[in-house]
Design a protein around this motif. Structure first.
Motif, PDB file in Angstrom:
ATOM      1  N   GLY A  17      68.958 -17.877 -96.955  1.00  0.00           N
ATOM      2  CA  GLY A  17      69.037 -18.745 -95.787  1.00  0.00           C
ATOM      3  C   GLY A  17      67.787 -18.805 -94.929  1.00  0.00           C
ATOM      4  O   GLY A  17      67.797 -19.464 -93.883  1.00  0.00           O
ATOM      5  N   ILE A  18      66.716 -18.162 -95.347  1.00  0.00           N
ATOM      6  CA  ILE A  18      65.529 -18.086 -94.484  1.00  0.00           C
ATOM      7  C   ILE A  18      64.917 -19.464 -94.237  1.00  0.00           C
ATOM      8  O   ILE A  18      64.592 -19.815 -93.089  1.00  0.00           O
ATOM      9  CB  ILE A  18      64.484 -17.120 -95.083  1.00  0.00           C
ATOM     10  N   GLN A  19      64.730 -20.260 -95.277  1.00  0.00           N
ATOM     11  CA  GLN A  19      64.120 -21.581 -95.093  1.00  0.00           C
ATOM     12  C   GLN A  19      65.004 -22.483 -94.247  1.00  0.00           C
ATOM     13  O   GLN A  19      64.529 -23.200 -93.353  1.00  0.00           O
ATOM     14  CB  GLN A  19      63.844 -22.233 -96.458  1.00  0.00           C
ATOM     15  N   GLU A  20      66.314 -22.449 -94.509  1.00  0.00           N
ATOM     16  CA  GLU A  20      67.239 -23.276 -93.725  1.00  0.00           C
ATOM     17  C   GLU A  20      67.244 -22.830 -92.262  1.00  0.00           C
ATOM     18  O   GLU A  20      67.317 -23.655 -91.346  1.00  0.00           O
ATOM     19  CB  GLU A  20      68.651 -23.179 -94.307  1.00  0.00           C
ATOM     20  N   ASN A  21      67.178 -21.531 -92.058  1.00  0.00           N
ATOM     21  CA  ASN A  21      67.160 -21.010 -90.698  1.00  0.00           C
ATOM     22  C   ASN A  21      65.901 -21.457 -89.960  1.00  0.00           C
ATOM     23  O   ASN A  21      65.944 -21.792 -88.777  1.00  0.00           O
ATOM     24  CB  ASN A  21      67.233 -19.486 -90.720  1.00  0.00           C
ATOM     25  N   ALA A  22      64.776 -21.454 -90.649  1.00  0.00           N
ATOM     26  CA  ALA A  22      63.524 -21.890 -90.026  1.00  0.00           C
ATOM     27  C   ALA A  22      63.629 -23.334 -89.553  1.00  0.00           C
ATOM     28  O   ALA A  22      63.193 -23.672 -88.442  1.00  0.00           O
ATOM     29  CB  ALA A  22      62.363 -21.725 -91.009  1.00  0.00           C
ATOM     30  N   GLU A  23      64.218 -24.191 -90.372  1.00  0.00           N
ATOM     31  CA  GLU A  23      64.375 -25.595 -89.971  1.00  0.00           C
ATOM     32  C   GLU A  23      65.360 -25.729 -88.814  1.00  0.00           C
ATOM     33  O   GLU A  23      65.190 -26.573 -87.927  1.00  0.00           O
ATOM     34  CB  GLU A  23      64.835 -26.433 -91.166  1.00  0.00           C
ATOM     35  N   MET A  24      66.390 -24.889 -88.803  1.00  0.00           N
ATOM     36  CA  MET A  24      67.352 -24.919 -87.703  1.00  0.00           C
ATOM     37  C   MET A  24      66.679 -24.548 -86.390  1.00  0.00           C
ATOM     38  O   MET A  24      66.877 -25.205 -85.357  1.00  0.00           O
ATOM     39  CB  MET A  24      68.526 -23.984 -87.989  1.00  0.00           C
ATOM     40  N   VAL A  25      65.877 -23.485 -86.421  1.00  0.00           N
ATOM     41  CA  VAL A  25      65.189 -23.054 -85.199  1.00  0.00           C
ATOM     42  C   VAL A  25      64.208 -24.124 -84.739  1.00  0.00           C
ATOM     43  O   VAL A  25      64.088 -24.392 -83.527  1.00  0.00           O
ATOM     44  CB  VAL A  25      64.474 -21.708 -85.428  1.00  0.00           C
ATOM     45  N   LYS A  26      63.491 -24.739 -85.651  1.00  0.00           N
ATOM     46  CA  LYS A  26      62.622 -25.862 -85.279  1.00  0.00           C
ATOM     47  C   LYS A  26      63.438 -26.952 -84.588  1.00  0.00           C
ATOM     48  O   LYS A  26      62.994 -27.563 -83.602  1.00  0.00           O
ATOM     49  CB  LYS A  26      61.921 -26.433 -86.514  1.00  0.00           C
ATOM     50  N   GLY A  27      64.652 -27.186 -85.088  1.00  0.00           N
ATOM     51  CA  GLY A  27      65.533 -28.171 -84.455  1.00  0.00           C
ATOM     52  C   GLY A  27      65.878 -27.789 -83.029  1.00  0.00           C
ATOM     53  O   GLY A  27      65.948 -28.654 -82.142  1.00  0.00           O
ATOM     54  N   PHE A  28      66.099 -26.498 -82.776  1.00  0.00           N
ATOM     55  CA  PHE A  28      66.350 -26.055 -81.403  1.00  0.00           C
ATOM     56  C   PHE A  28      65.195 -26.451 -80.487  1.00  0.00           C
ATOM     57  O   PHE A  28      65.400 -26.934 -79.362  1.00  0.00           O
ATOM     58  CB  PHE A  28      66.503 -24.524 -81.340  1.00  0.00           C
ATOM     59  N   LEU A  29      63.975 -26.215 -80.957  1.00  0.00           N
ATOM     60  CA  LEU A  29      62.803 -26.477 -80.128  1.00  0.00           C
ATOM     61  C   LEU A  29      62.556 -27.973 -79.958  1.00  0.00           C
ATOM     62  O   LEU A  29      62.080 -28.420 -78.912  1.00  0.00           O
ATOM     63  CB  LEU A  29      61.576 -25.790 -80.728  1.00  0.00           C
ATOM     64  N   ASP A  30      62.886 -28.748 -80.992  1.00  0.00           N
ATOM     65  CA  ASP A  30      62.824 -30.206 -80.846  1.00  0.00           C
ATOM     66  C   ASP A  30      63.820 -30.673 -79.790  1.00  0.00           C
ATOM     67  O   ASP A  30      63.515 -31.527 -78.957  1.00  0.00           O
ATOM     68  CB  ASP A  30      63.150 -30.880 -82.186  1.00  0.00           C
ATOM     69  N   GLN A  31      65.016 -30.129 -79.833  1.00  0.00           N
ATOM     70  CA  GLN A  31      66.055 -30.472 -78.871  1.00  0.00           C
ATOM     71  C   GLN A  31      65.610 -30.130 -77.453  1.00  0.00           C
ATOM     72  O   GLN A  31      65.863 -30.871 -76.508  1.00  0.00           O
ATOM     73  CB  GLN A  31      67.331 -29.711 -79.213  1.00  0.00           C
ATOM     74  N   LEU A  32      64.922 -29.022 -77.310  1.00  0.00           N
ATOM     75  CA  LEU A  32      64.457 -28.598 -75.994  1.00  0.00           C
ATOM     76  C   LEU A  32      63.407 -29.547 -75.440  1.00  0.00           C
ATOM     77  O   LEU A  32      63.213 -29.620 -74.230  1.00  0.00           O
ATOM     78  CB  LEU A  32      63.902 -27.172 -76.094  1.00  0.00           C
ATOM     79  N   GLY A  33      62.755 -30.295 -76.318  1.00  0.00           N
ATOM     80  CA  GLY A  33      61.743 -31.237 -75.858  1.00  0.00           C
ATOM     81  C   GLY A  33      60.328 -30.739 -76.018  1.00  0.00           C
ATOM     82  O   GLY A  33      59.407 -31.277 -75.390  1.00  0.00           O
ATOM     83  N   CYS A  34      60.121 -29.711 -76.842  1.00  0.00           N
ATOM     84  CA  CYS A  34      58.762 -29.221 -77.077  1.00  0.00           C
ATOM     85  C   CYS A  34      57.941 -30.328 -77.762  1.00  0.00           C
ATOM     86  O   CYS A  34      58.414 -30.952 -78.710  1.00  0.00           O
ATOM     87  CB  CYS A  34      58.780 -27.979 -77.949  1.00  0.00           C
ATOM     88  N   GLN A  35      56.724 -30.541 -77.260  1.00  0.00           N
ATOM     89  CA  GLN A  35      55.895 -31.613 -77.809  1.00  0.00           C
ATOM     90  C   GLN A  35      55.379 -31.291 -79.208  1.00  0.00           C
ATOM     91  O   GLN A  35      55.145 -32.201 -80.014  1.00  0.00           O
ATOM     92  CB  GLN A  35      54.690 -31.882 -76.884  1.00  0.00           C
ATOM     93  N   LYS A  36      55.182 -30.029 -79.499  1.00  0.00           N
ATOM     94  CA  LYS A  36      54.703 -29.633 -80.828  1.00  0.00           C
ATOM     95  C   LYS A  36      55.635 -28.592 -81.401  1.00  0.00           C
ATOM     96  O   LYS A  36      55.883 -27.560 -80.776  1.00  0.00           O
ATOM     97  CB  LYS A  36      53.276 -29.070 -80.746  1.00  0.00           C
ATOM     98  N   THR A  37      56.170 -28.846 -82.572  1.00  0.00           N
ATOM     99  CA  THR A  37      56.980 -27.858 -83.292  1.00  0.00           C
ATOM    100  C   THR A  37      56.576 -27.898 -84.754  1.00  0.00           C
ATOM    101  O   THR A  37      56.328 -28.973 -85.311  1.00  0.00           O
ATOM    102  CB  THR A  37      58.491 -28.134 -83.166  1.00  0.00           C
ATOM    103  N   GLN A  38      56.520 -26.734 -85.385  1.00  0.00           N
ATOM    104  CA  GLN A  38      56.106 -26.688 -86.789  1.00  0.00           C
ATOM    105  C   GLN A  38      56.594 -25.408 -87.447  1.00  0.00           C
ATOM    106  O   GLN A  38      56.601 -24.342 -86.831  1.00  0.00           O
ATOM    107  CB  GLN A  38      54.576 -26.769 -86.886  1.00  0.00           C
ATOM    108  N   VAL A  39      56.998 -25.540 -88.697  1.00  0.00           N
ATOM    109  CA  VAL A  39      57.328 -24.383 -89.535  1.00  0.00           C
ATOM    110  C   VAL A  39      56.105 -24.079 -90.384  1.00  0.00           C
ATOM    111  O   VAL A  39      55.633 -24.941 -91.131  1.00  0.00           O
ATOM    112  CB  VAL A  39      58.553 -24.656 -90.425  1.00  0.00           C
TER     113      VAL A  39
END
Length: 545
Positions: free
Chosen positions: A96-118
């Motif tokens: 689940g590591i790769q899926e988890n990384a994308e999920m966490v990126k989604g959290f930061l996108d939701q928060l409104g961070c201008q730059k997010t990257q895995v």
């Protein structure tokens, strides 16, 4: 202005989060609550807590609105954590590591961070592939900027039959004295506290439209593998943290070096040299397994509590007077029996509260984390004479000790004892770090915690985490480190890991913990009145998780 999107929906829709952009501002809490109507769990925001905030010290008019929003949306906030628990993220197996990384990126996108990257960090300095690191930069136009450190990975589930609820379900159960705790792998280490932090941020944005500080997130997925991927990322991308004023993290850290010891017939020149053989051959063949056990018995005292490696304690510094004072003060009200029950142990090495606290917070150790070889199947029989045996060990060490020095002394001692054939594999090393509490961030967090009438823990270097990477070791990042946490949990790395949802007595639940985070951030930003000036506190930050 865009409408606020509830985080629970964001998790469910995972990769669609990037389209949400920044959350809307100035939302009326009643309206926002109606828009975010979701599952109703019946969570009582204050549970059975007997202490709470001193509202006379809440100076910013937005904070009561944020508190109200948290209370009205606490059911959804708990679901947010359940969704994250339901996503496995086991760094030791990769599940689940790769899926988890994308999920966490989604959290930061939701928060409104201008730059997010895995980031794929590639090979680490230990020769192994690192797990992905998630980076997020959220510019709120604020005066101060905090780096937020998270771990996204968890330990494996090694004893599934002992769990009273499936480890990846996130079930709510009653566990005295708490009416509701959440059971799940990662509940307290560390998805519970991290989701509490994110819920607080999302609540602030729902009410005001912006955060009081700028944030730079760095989320690793190798904390349970000695932070090998984070080390590679931080030492390669130091420029991505320019302009930060502090780090939201547990404070100082003990040191930890992790090794594997391997005894094999091939290296020894006796016993099976290629593969395991039939156990009946022990009558006439030497055993690498017995040799390994005899070797281990010479590394520690008979009770396992004193390391016998020559020179192991040579560089250990005594505790400072401030740390000793903090330990003795904490010991005055420390209940050993309850602490043992909460940890799930019969008793501690010492029956004296001060001695136990000193050992736990500033002590050293050599542990056997695992040992394997031969017949590893539960039940039944099956005669095996193993051709090799491997054991895992972590050494916990304190200032001014050093991991590579410990490994070198171990090698020298094994050679002297006649075990030059025993192989040492260095898995990783996380050096200790001592952080000063005499700074604006630590003072703001201490004051915010005191507003909620919760005493600040003192004494100790801090539990293991990669504080060294934010302390000028191997990087040019050397910043104050501190955080304010009101949530609690237990059984980290064990069966039935739990995180409190509804608090009881002086132990806060999730809603109150979120309010502490919001208060701390406003206080650090200078938006909640001045922080009272107090005498200097201990230089050693004991804020480890």
């Amino acid at each position: 202005m865009k409408k606020f999107v509830p985080l629970v929906s964001a998790i469910t829709l995972a990769l669609a989060l990037a389209a949400c952009g920044k959350s809307g501002g100035g939302a009326n809490t009643t309206t926002a609550s109606a828009e975010t109507a979701g599952p109703k769990l019946g969570i009582r925001p204050s549970g059975d807590e007997t202490i709470g905030p001193d509202m006379a010290k809440i100076k910013n008019p937005d904070l009561p609105k944020v508190f109200d929003y948290i209370d009205k949306n606490i059911d959804e906030h708990v679901v947010n954590l359940q969704k994250w628990i339901q996503q496995p993220s086991i760094s030791n197996t990769g599940e689940g590591i790769q899926e988890n990384a994308e999920m966490v990126k989604g959290f930061l996108d939701q928060l409104g961070c201008q730059k997010t990257q895995v980031f794929d960090v590639g090979k680490t300095k230990y020769g192994t592939q690192g797990n992905p690191v998630i980076y997020g930069k959220c510019d709120e136009g604020a005066k101060k900027t905090l780096i937020v450190y998270w771990q996204g990975d968890t330990m494996p589930v090694t004893q599934p039959d002992l769990w009273k609820a499936p480890p990846f379900e996130g079930r709510l159960v009653e566990q005295a004295p708490f009416k509701k705790v959440l059971i799940g792998r990662g509940a307290t280490n560390s998805k519970g506290p991290e989701m509490t932090f994110l819920n607080a941020l999302m609540s602030i944005k729902a009410v005001t439209g912006k955060l009081p500080v700028n944030l730079i997130f760095v989320v690793e997925n190798d904390e349970e593998r000695m932070d090998i991927g984070l080390n590679k990322f931080m030492t390669t991308h130091m420029d991505m943290f320019k302009g930060a004023d502090g780090v939201w993290g547990p404070g100082g850290s003990e040191g930890c070096v992790f090794v594997e010891l391997k005894t094999s017939g091939a290296k020894w020149g006796r016993g099976p040299v290629y593969s395991d053989i039939h156990g009946g051959n022990k009558r006439s063949v030497d055993s690498p397994a017995w040799r390994h056990i005899q070797m281990l018995s010479k590394l520690v005292s008979a009770d396992g509590n004193t390391v016998l490696i020559p020179g192991f304690y040579d560089n250990l510094l005594p505790n400072s007077p401030e740390t000793e004072a903090g330990l003795r003060k904490t010991a005055e009200t420390y209940d050993l029996k309850k602490a043992a029950e909460r940890l799930g142990v019969a008793r501690f090495i010492s029956d004296d509260p001060y001695t136990q606290l000193k050992m736990a917070r500033t002590g050293t150790s050599m542990n056997i984390d695992g040992i394997w070889g031969g017949n590893m199947f539960a039940g039944g029989s099956g005669a095996i004479l193993p051709n090799q045996i491997i054991s895992k060990h972590n050494f916990r060490y304190m200032p001014n000790m050093h991991g590579p020095d410990i490994v070198a002394k171990l090698r020298k001692y094994l050679d002297k004892l006649g075990y030059s054939d025993v192989e040492i594999n260095l898995v990783g090393d996380v050096p200790w770090a001592v952080r000063d509490r005499n700074n604006d961030l630590a003072r703001a967090n201490a004051y915010a915690t005191e507003i909620f009438t919760k005493p600040v823990s003192a004494g100790g270097t801090g539990a293991y985490w990669p504080a060294y990477l934010f302390s000028g070791q191997e990087t040019n990042i050397d910043l104050p480190i501190s955080s304010a946490r009101g949530g609690t949990g237990g059984n980290s790395h064990a069966a039935n890991e739990w995180y409190v949802i509804e608090g009881a007595g002086k132990q806060f639940g999730m809603a109150t913990a979120e309010k502490i985070v919001a208060t701390a951030l406003y206080t650090y930003a200078g938006l909640n009145g001045p922080v009272p000036v107090k005498e200097k506190t201990s230089a050693g930050d004991g804020g480890g998780s």
